[in-house]
Design a protein around this motif. Structure first.
Motif, PDB file in Angstrom:
ATOM      1  N   LEU A   1       0.860  -1.176   0.000  1.00 24.66           N
ATOM      2  CA  LEU A   1       0.000   0.000   0.000  1.00 24.66           C
ATOM      3  C   LEU A   1       0.902   1.234   0.000  1.00 24.66           C
ATOM      4  N   PRO A   2       1.251   1.730  -1.195  1.00 24.34           N
ATOM      5  CA  PRO A   2       2.344   2.698  -1.305  1.00 24.34           C
ATOM      6  C   PRO A   2       2.068   4.081  -0.724  1.00 24.34           C
ATOM      7  N   ALA A   3       0.804   4.492  -0.609  1.00 27.16           N
ATOM      8  CA  ALA A   3       0.526   5.865  -0.172  1.00 27.16           C
ATOM      9  C   ALA A   3       0.960   6.118   1.263  1.00 27.16           C
ATOM     10  N   LEU A   4       0.801   5.117   2.125  1.00 25.82           N
ATOM     11  CA  LEU A   4       1.093   5.337   3.543  1.00 25.82           C
ATOM     12  C   LEU A   4       1.746   4.118   4.188  1.00 25.82           C
ATOM     13  N   ARG A   5       1.094   2.978   4.068  1.00 24.60           N
ATOM     14  CA  ARG A   5       1.447   1.838   4.916  1.00 24.60           C
ATOM     15  C   ARG A   5       2.594   0.982   4.385  1.00 24.60           C
ATOM     16  N   GLY A   6       2.885   1.104   3.092  1.00 25.73           N
ATOM     17  CA  GLY A   6       3.910   0.235   2.512  1.00 25.73           C
ATOM     18  C   GLY A   6       3.456  -1.208   2.546  1.00 25.73           C
TER      19      GLY A   6
ATOM     20  N   TYR B   1       0.668  -4.433  10.895  1.00 24.25           N
ATOM     21  CA  TYR B   1       2.127  -4.322  10.819  1.00 24.25           C
ATOM     22  C   TYR B   1       2.452  -3.610   9.511  1.00 24.25           C
ATOM     23  N   MET B   2       3.212  -2.517   9.594  1.00 23.20           N
ATOM     24  CA  MET B   2       3.393  -1.672   8.401  1.00 23.20           C
ATOM     25  C   MET B   2       4.861  -1.389   8.089  1.00 23.20           C
ATOM     26  N   HIS B   3       5.074  -0.948   6.847  1.00 25.59           N
ATOM     27  CA  HIS B   3       6.386  -0.526   6.319  1.00 25.59           C
ATOM     28  C   HIS B   3       7.357  -1.695   6.148  1.00 25.59           C
ATOM     29  N   LEU B   4       6.843  -2.919   6.053  1.00 29.38           N
ATOM     30  CA  LEU B   4       7.710  -4.097   5.974  1.00 29.38           C
ATOM     31  C   LEU B   4       8.522  -4.099   4.670  1.00 29.38           C
ATOM     32  N   SER B   5       9.715  -4.665   4.733  1.00 29.65           N
ATOM     33  CA  SER B   5      10.492  -4.859   3.500  1.00 29.65           C
ATOM     34  C   SER B   5      10.007  -6.110   2.777  1.00 29.65           C
ATOM     35  N   LYS B   6       9.446  -7.042   3.551  1.00 30.47           N
ATOM     36  CA  LYS B   6       8.991  -8.294   2.949  1.00 30.47           C
ATOM     37  C   LYS B   6       7.788  -8.828   3.719  1.00 30.47           C
ATOM     38  N   ARG B   7       6.779  -9.313   2.979  1.00 31.44           N
ATOM     39  CA  ARG B   7       5.626  -9.993   3.587  1.00 31.44           C
ATOM     40  C   ARG B   7       5.803 -11.490   3.371  1.00 31.44           C
ATOM     41  N   GLU B   8       5.640 -12.287   4.410  1.00 34.55           N
ATOM     42  CA  GLU B   8       5.899 -13.728   4.295  1.00 34.55           C
ATOM     43  C   GLU B   8       4.649 -14.567   4.544  1.00 34.55           C
ATOM     44  N   VAL B   9       3.501 -13.933   4.620  1.00 32.46           N
ATOM     45  CA  VAL B   9       2.243 -14.662   4.783  1.00 32.46           C
ATOM     46  C   VAL B   9       1.244 -14.107   3.774  1.00 32.46           C
ATOM     47  N   SER B  10       0.228 -14.904   3.491  1.00 33.88           N
ATOM     48  CA  SER B  10      -0.785 -14.453   2.544  1.00 33.88           C
ATOM     49  C   SER B  10      -2.164 -14.482   3.176  1.00 33.88           C
ATOM     50  N   GLU B  11      -3.085 -13.784   2.545  1.00 30.99           N
ATOM     51  CA  GLU B  11      -4.438 -13.653   3.080  1.00 30.99           C
ATOM     52  C   GLU B  11      -5.092 -15.022   3.209  1.00 30.99           C
TER      53      GLU B  11
ATOM     54  N   ALA C   1      13.833   2.865   8.408  1.00 28.78           N
ATOM     55  CA  ALA C   1      13.322   1.542   8.755  1.00 28.78           C
ATOM     56  C   ALA C   1      12.785   1.518  10.185  1.00 28.78           C
ATOM     57  N   HIS C   2      11.583   1.064  10.324  1.00 24.46           N
ATOM     58  CA  HIS C   2      10.996   0.814  11.645  1.00 24.46           C
ATOM     59  C   HIS C   2       9.725  -0.006  11.443  1.00 24.46           C
ATOM     60  N   LEU C   3       9.239  -0.576  12.525  1.00 26.49           N
ATOM     61  CA  LEU C   3       7.936  -1.245  12.475  1.00 26.49           C
ATOM     62  C   LEU C   3       6.893  -0.322  13.100  1.00 26.49           C
ATOM     63  N   HIS C   4       5.848  -0.020  12.349  1.00 28.27           N
ATOM     64  CA  HIS C   4       4.666   0.638  12.908  1.00 28.27           C
ATOM     65  C   HIS C   4       3.662  -0.469  13.158  1.00 28.27           C
ATOM     66  N   TRP C   5       3.219  -0.545  14.383  1.00 30.48           N
ATOM     67  CA  TRP C   5       2.419  -1.670  14.832  1.00 30.48           C
ATOM     68  C   TRP C   5       1.170  -1.123  15.514  1.00 30.48           C
ATOM     69  N   GLU C   6       0.017  -1.633  15.111  1.00 33.32           N
ATOM     70  CA  GLU C   6      -1.254  -1.186  15.704  1.00 33.32           C
ATOM     71  C   GLU C   6      -2.034  -2.380  16.225  1.00 33.32           C
ATOM     72  N   VAL C   7      -2.840  -2.127  17.239  1.00 36.30           N
ATOM     73  CA  VAL C   7      -3.884  -3.073  17.630  1.00 36.30           C
ATOM     74  C   VAL C   7      -5.185  -2.293  17.597  1.00 36.30           C
ATOM     75  N   ARG C   8      -6.179  -2.864  16.945  1.00 39.50           N
ATOM     76  CA  ARG C   8      -7.474  -2.192  16.852  1.00 39.50           C
ATOM     77  C   ARG C   8      -8.585  -3.137  17.284  1.00 39.50           C
ATOM     78  N   VAL C   9      -9.607  -2.571  17.897  1.00 39.65           N
ATOM     79  CA  VAL C   9     -10.832  -3.302  18.211  1.00 39.65           C
ATOM     80  C   VAL C   9     -11.899  -2.678  17.318  1.00 39.65           C
ATOM     81  N   GLY C  10     -12.367  -3.461  16.329  1.00 38.93           N
ATOM     82  CA  GLY C  10     -13.104  -2.846  15.245  1.00 38.93           C
ATOM     83  C   GLY C  10     -12.130  -1.907  14.542  1.00 38.93           C
TER      84      GLY C  10
END
Ligand code: ZN
Length: 170
Positions: free
Chosen positions: A93-98, A113-123, A145-154
């Motif tokens: 998602l190039p606009a913000l989340r990578g 989990y955002m800004h990853l260099s590599k995704r290793e799982v699929s939907e 480089a950093h990890l932006h990490w969120e937890v959301r309820v809804g």
């Protein structure tokens, strides 16, 4: 003109909105029972560099509150699932989340989990707590480089470090 790219991204409201709608659409049908168990873990090692809830400005303009926690880690560091669940989004998602992964933990609880260099799982894939799902990177709207990490309820963000410290009681 080092701020030109930043300004272009900030002005790209249509792309930002489309990205948000895509993420929200993947978080519509959470599993009806908890897929998590026990305590929650921090997804990567490193210094906490931007706390949840911090007010942010970009080029002097209001950029909203920080909906997650940032962990400074080198590109390529492993990113682990904070608890068990099912991957509902794995996309660039190039606009913000990578490179972004969203895990549904059931009962409308999600980790992002955002800004990853590599995704290793699929939907659709199930993940266990502590399972490696990707690598830290600097994709999307970031300065390093950093990890932006969120937890959301809804769609409501909660402080991820609080969930790690206190657990989640229903
Ligand atoms: Zn962040």
């Amino acid at each position: 003109m080092k701020n030109r790219a930043t300004a272009a991204k900030m002005n790209n409201k249509g792309a930002l909105r489309a990205e948000k709608l895509l993420v929200q659409s993947k978080m519509k049908n959470s599993y009806g029972a908890p897929l998590w168990s026990g305590s929650w873990i921090t997804p990567t090692r490193g210094a906490a560099t931007s706390a949840y809830g911090r007010r942010r400005y970009v080029n002097g303009k209001w950029w909203g509150q920080h909906n997650g926690a940032d962990i400074k880690a080198p590109g390529g560091a492993p990113v682990l699932a904070t608890n068990g669940g099912r991957v509902v989004l794995s996309a660039y998602l190039p606009a913000l989340r990578g490179n972004c992964i969203v895990v549904d933990h059931g009962c409308n609880v999600f980790s992002l989990y955002m800004h990853l260099s590599k995704r290793e799982v699929s939907e659709g894939q199930s993940v266990a707590k502590g399972q490696r799902i990707g690598l830290v990177g600097a994709t999307g709207f970031v300065t390093g480089a950093h990890l932006h990490w969120e937890v959301r309820v809804g769609w409501e963000p909660v402080d991820p470090n609080r969930i790690v410290a206190r657990g989640l009681q229903f």
